[in-house]
Design a protein around this motif. Sequence first.
Motif, PDB file in Angstrom:
ATOM      1  N   GLN A  72       0.821  -1.202   0.000  1.00 30.57           N
ATOM      2  CA  GLN A  72       0.000   0.000   0.000  1.00 30.57           C
ATOM      3  C   GLN A  72       0.862   1.262   0.000  1.00 30.57           C
ATOM      4  O   GLN A  72       0.576   2.221  -0.715  1.00 30.57           O
ATOM      5  CB  GLN A  72      -0.929   0.009   1.218  1.00 30.57           C
ATOM      6  N   CYS A  73       1.910   1.257   0.803  1.00 32.17           N
ATOM      7  CA  CYS A  73       2.796   2.424   0.848  1.00 32.17           C
ATOM      8  C   CYS A  73       3.470   2.649  -0.497  1.00 32.17           C
ATOM      9  O   CYS A  73       3.608   3.793  -0.955  1.00 32.17           O
ATOM     10  CB  CYS A  73       3.836   2.243   1.954  1.00 32.17           C
ATOM     11  N   ALA A  74       3.899   1.577  -1.134  1.00 33.82           N
ATOM     12  CA  ALA A  74       4.533   1.707  -2.439  1.00 33.82           C
ATOM     13  C   ALA A  74       3.558   2.279  -3.461  1.00 33.82           C
ATOM     14  O   ALA A  74       3.918   3.131  -4.287  1.00 33.82           O
ATOM     15  CB  ALA A  74       5.051   0.348  -2.899  1.00 33.82           C
ATOM     16  N   GLY A  75       2.303   1.846  -3.406  1.00 33.42           N
ATOM     17  CA  GLY A  75       1.316   2.328  -4.354  1.00 33.42           C
ATOM     18  C   GLY A  75       0.868   3.743  -4.099  1.00 33.42           C
ATOM     19  O   GLY A  75       0.523   4.472  -5.039  1.00 33.42           O
ATOM     20  N   ASP A  76       0.864   4.174  -2.843  1.00 35.32           N
ATOM     21  CA  ASP A  76       0.372   5.502  -2.484  1.00 35.32           C
ATOM     22  C   ASP A  76       1.484   6.532  -2.305  1.00 35.32           C
ATOM     23  O   ASP A  76       1.215   7.670  -1.900  1.00 35.32           O
ATOM     24  CB  ASP A  76      -0.446   5.419  -1.187  1.00 35.32           C
ATOM     25  N   GLY A  77       2.717   6.147  -2.563  1.00 36.68           N
ATOM     26  CA  GLY A  77       3.827   7.096  -2.429  1.00 36.68           C
ATOM     27  C   GLY A  77       4.149   7.461  -0.993  1.00 36.68           C
ATOM     28  O   GLY A  77       4.600   8.570  -0.714  1.00 36.68           O
ATOM     29  N   ILE A  78       3.910   6.542  -0.074  1.00 34.21           N
ATOM     30  CA  ILE A  78       4.209   6.774   1.337  1.00 34.21           C
ATOM     31  C   ILE A  78       5.573   6.168   1.660  1.00 34.21           C
ATOM     32  O   ILE A  78       5.805   4.987   1.431  1.00 34.21           O
ATOM     33  CB  ILE A  78       3.122   6.143   2.236  1.00 34.21           C
ATOM     34  N   GLN A  79       6.459   6.987   2.154  1.00 39.54           N
ATOM     35  CA  GLN A  79       7.806   6.528   2.478  1.00 39.54           C
ATOM     36  C   GLN A  79       7.815   5.832   3.841  1.00 39.54           C
ATOM     37  O   GLN A  79       7.164   6.281   4.793  1.00 39.54           O
ATOM     38  CB  GLN A  79       8.772   7.709   2.500  1.00 39.54           C
ATOM     39  N   ILE A  80       8.539   4.738   3.939  1.00 40.42           N
ATOM     40  CA  ILE A  80       8.719   4.031   5.204  1.00 40.42           C
ATOM     41  C   ILE A  80      10.159   4.243   5.669  1.00 40.42           C
ATOM     42  O   ILE A  80      11.109   3.912   4.953  1.00 40.42           O
ATOM     43  CB  ILE A  80       8.426   2.526   5.062  1.00 40.42           C
ATOM     44  N   ILE A  81      10.309   4.807   6.853  1.00 42.82           N
ATOM     45  CA  ILE A  81      11.633   5.033   7.438  1.00 42.82           C
ATOM     46  C   ILE A  81      11.721   4.206   8.716  1.00 42.82           C
ATOM     47  O   ILE A  81      10.931   4.388   9.645  1.00 42.82           O
ATOM     48  CB  ILE A  81      11.868   6.522   7.756  1.00 42.82           C
ATOM     49  N   THR A  82      12.660   3.290   8.759  1.00 45.75           N
ATOM     50  CA  THR A  82      12.796   2.419   9.927  1.00 45.75           C
ATOM     51  C   THR A  82      13.877   2.935  10.867  1.00 45.75           C
ATOM     52  O   THR A  82      14.698   3.787  10.494  1.00 45.75           O
ATOM     53  CB  THR A  82      13.138   0.978   9.507  1.00 45.75           C
ATOM     54  N   PRO A  98      11.698   5.276  20.984  1.00 45.80           N
ATOM     55  CA  PRO A  98      11.464   5.792  19.631  1.00 45.80           C
ATOM     56  C   PRO A  98      10.572   4.856  18.827  1.00 45.80           C
ATOM     57  O   PRO A  98      10.599   3.634  19.035  1.00 45.80           O
ATOM     58  CB  PRO A  98      12.873   5.845  19.028  1.00 45.80           C
ATOM     59  N   PRO A  99       9.767   5.401  17.923  1.00 49.47           N
ATOM     60  CA  PRO A  99       8.962   4.524  17.062  1.00 49.47           C
ATOM     61  C   PRO A  99       9.859   3.680  16.174  1.00 49.47           C
ATOM     62  O   PRO A  99      10.869   4.164  15.643  1.00 49.47           O
ATOM     63  CB  PRO A  99       8.118   5.511  16.244  1.00 49.47           C
ATOM     64  N   VAL A 100       9.510   2.423  16.013  1.00 50.34           N
ATOM     65  CA  VAL A 100      10.313   1.506  15.203  1.00 50.34           C
ATOM     66  C   VAL A 100      10.203   1.850  13.721  1.00 50.34           C
ATOM     67  O   VAL A 100      11.159   1.707  12.961  1.00 50.34           O
ATOM     68  CB  VAL A 100       9.870   0.051  15.462  1.00 50.34           C
ATOM     69  N   VAL A 101       9.026   2.320  13.315  1.00 52.38           N
ATOM     70  CA  VAL A 101       8.774   2.656  11.920  1.00 52.38           C
ATOM     71  C   VAL A 101       8.089   4.016  11.846  1.00 52.38           C
ATOM     72  O   VAL A 101       7.219   4.320  12.672  1.00 52.38           O
ATOM     73  CB  VAL A 101       7.880   1.592  11.241  1.00 52.38           C
ATOM     74  N   LEU A 102       8.492   4.821  10.883  1.00 51.70           N
ATOM     75  CA  LEU A 102       7.812   6.075  10.576  1.00 51.70           C
ATOM     76  C   LEU A 102       7.236   5.981   9.165  1.00 51.70           C
ATOM     77  O   LEU A 102       7.925   5.547   8.234  1.00 51.70           O
ATOM     78  CB  LEU A 102       8.781   7.262  10.648  1.00 51.70           C
ATOM     79  N   TYR A 103       5.986   6.406   9.019  1.00 53.09           N
ATOM     80  CA  TYR A 103       5.355   6.491   7.705  1.00 53.09           C
ATOM     81  C   TYR A 103       5.272   7.968   7.339  1.00 53.09           C
ATOM     82  O   TYR A 103       4.789   8.785   8.137  1.00 53.09           O
ATOM     83  CB  TYR A 103       3.961   5.869   7.736  1.00 53.09           C
ATOM     84  N   VAL A 104       5.744   8.302   6.142  1.00 56.46           N
ATOM     85  CA  VAL A 104       5.906   9.703   5.768  1.00 56.46           C
ATOM     86  C   VAL A 104       5.265   9.984   4.422  1.00 56.46           C
ATOM     87  O   VAL A 104       5.498   9.263   3.448  1.00 56.46           O
ATOM     88  CB  VAL A 104       7.408  10.089   5.707  1.00 56.46           C
ATOM     89  N   ARG A 105       4.477  11.053   4.375  1.00 52.79           N
ATOM     90  CA  ARG A 105       4.004  11.616   3.115  1.00 52.79           C
ATOM     91  C   ARG A 105       4.609  12.999   2.951  1.00 52.79           C
ATOM     92  O   ARG A 105       4.787  13.731   3.921  1.00 52.79           O
ATOM     93  CB  ARG A 105       2.484  11.738   3.088  1.00 52.79           C
ATOM     94  N   GLY A 106       4.944  13.357   1.704  1.00 55.66           N
ATOM     95  CA  GLY A 106       5.522  14.668   1.446  1.00 55.66           C
ATOM     96  C   GLY A 106       7.026  14.608   1.366  1.00 55.66           C
ATOM     97  O   GLY A 106       7.618  13.572   1.039  1.00 55.66           O
ATOM     98  N   LYS A 107       7.661  15.724   1.678  1.00 55.63           N
ATOM     99  CA  LYS A 107       9.113  15.846   1.603  1.00 55.63           C
ATOM    100  C   LYS A 107       9.681  15.789   3.024  1.00 55.63           C
ATOM    101  O   LYS A 107       9.478  16.704   3.820  1.00 55.63           O
ATOM    102  CB  LYS A 107       9.500  17.157   0.923  1.00 55.63           C
ATOM    103  N   TRP A 108      10.400  14.732   3.297  1.00 53.56           N
ATOM    104  CA  TRP A 108      10.921  14.521   4.652  1.00 53.56           C
ATOM    105  C   TRP A 108      12.171  15.373   4.866  1.00 53.56           C
ATOM    106  O   TRP A 108      13.193  15.169   4.229  1.00 53.56           O
ATOM    107  CB  TRP A 108      11.237  13.056   4.851  1.00 53.56           C
ATOM    108  N   PRO A 109      12.124  16.336   5.795  1.00 51.21           N
ATOM    109  CA  PRO A 109      13.298  17.174   6.035  1.00 51.21           C
ATOM    110  C   PRO A 109      14.421  16.389   6.710  1.00 51.21           C
ATOM    111  O   PRO A 109      14.168  15.392   7.381  1.00 51.21           O
ATOM    112  CB  PRO A 109      12.773  18.278   6.964  1.00 51.21           C
ATOM    113  N   ASP A 110      15.622  16.861   6.537  1.00 49.34           N
ATOM    114  CA  ASP A 110      16.763  16.256   7.209  1.00 49.34           C
ATOM    115  C   ASP A 110      16.878  16.883   8.598  1.00 49.34           C
ATOM    116  O   ASP A 110      17.521  17.913   8.780  1.00 49.34           O
ATOM    117  CB  ASP A 110      18.035  16.480   6.400  1.00 49.34           C
ATOM    118  N   PHE A 111      16.262  16.253   9.585  1.00 44.69           N
ATOM    119  CA  PHE A 111      16.254  16.804  10.936  1.00 44.69           C
ATOM    120  C   PHE A 111      17.644  16.824  11.564  1.00 44.69           C
ATOM    121  O   PHE A 111      17.860  17.530  12.546  1.00 44.69           O
ATOM    122  CB  PHE A 111      15.303  15.997  11.827  1.00 44.69           C
ATOM    123  N   ASP A 112      18.573  16.047  11.017  1.00 43.29           N
ATOM    124  CA  ASP A 112      19.935  16.059  11.549  1.00 43.29           C
ATOM    125  C   ASP A 112      20.710  17.276  11.070  1.00 43.29           C
ATOM    126  O   ASP A 112      21.784  17.585  11.585  1.00 43.29           O
ATOM    127  CB  ASP A 112      20.673  14.783  11.149  1.00 43.29           C
TER     128      ASP A 112
END
Length: 396
Positions: A72-82, A98-112
């Motif tokens: 579903q994530c691949a089809g909907d353009g949702i990024q999975i960050i582990t 910390p959450p084991v998995v993050l689901y992201v829509r949009g442009k994920w900023p580089d928080f580091d």
Amino acid sequence: MSSRLSYVWLATRRGLGAGAAVGLLRAFGSPEAVFAADRTSLTTARDCPLRKVQVDALCDKNTDEAERILAQCAGDGIQIITLGDSAYPDRLRAIENPPVVLYVRGKWPDFDVMPGIAVVGTREATPYGLQTAEHIGSALGRAGFITVSGMALGNDGAAHRGALRAGGLTVAVLAGGVDVCYPPQHRGLMGDILLSGAIVSEYPPGTEPRGEHYHARNRIISGLSVAAVIVEAPGYRSGALITARAALDQGRDVYAVPGALDAPQSAACNALIEKGEAALLRSPEALVRTYSGLLPARSGEHRAPHFVKTPQKTHAARQTPRKTEKPAPPPPSVMADSLSGDERRIVELVQQGVGTPEDLIERCGLPAPRVMSLITMLEMDGILRREKGRLVIGCQ
């Protein structure tokens, strides 16, 4: 079994929770090893006590749900960050659960690279609170910070809008799936955030928000941020106060906006200040000044400072000022000894007639967020001002 599939499998074990999942990863070393563990190994895992219901869930090796989520994530353009990915923010990884998995829509900023600052408050916001939250979001956006909030009605939404109107980055952390807009009144705001920022959740797509999810998501809001600002909070059961508590537990700075003594929406903020648990926030500019040192400094590297997955060269690295241009002698009142070298460079370019932030970014050789932060601080000090949409020397 792929690492990503095993992470999603682990995150979807019923009754496990992020704390236990992280403990298992520490005990076994990888999600694949957790998946391969049998009942005896799980029951006797050192420093990771599990309840029977959790062991039962981990002994269920069916991956159908995890595979469905990945598809579903691949089809909907949702990024999975582990938790094991380089795109996972180090600051969030450092919290206790910390959450084991993050689901992201949009442009994920580089928080580091780009620091986040949380701005949260009550849904029952006053006009004063709404104006203040928007002002804070706008100041942070102009300076180059990521405004982090929960996209709720009231102060949260105002903070997001302020950052967006300033052309800044903002990230909304949801208590449901990233494809579920809640509250529904913020469908337009959600679309605006997705154009230049991101929507993130630890819950799979399609998950409806639930009461316990809000408590859990508040730790992510503070965990992504170097500091949390509480704009309005009527009582100690409010979500904003839960975020403040999470930030304090994580060792993050907490600020509270003061309110009138008889204002119910400011009761908890005033109490936080009175008890010394939060610093009194006098102005958004104080935040910019305090944390500007965390913004990207001058560097020979030309990677994009904003987003993790979209490296590109900045215009600032392509041009240098023409050798024929000679800056006019600066007035002594402007070029005070207190100005840094970067600040002096900005002032010199403005004196030469470079009047827009875009042109300054092009000419000065500094990352865009750093330039925006310097402009904001120079405006705060009265050294620069805006005249008909252009920057000019403030003392002229």
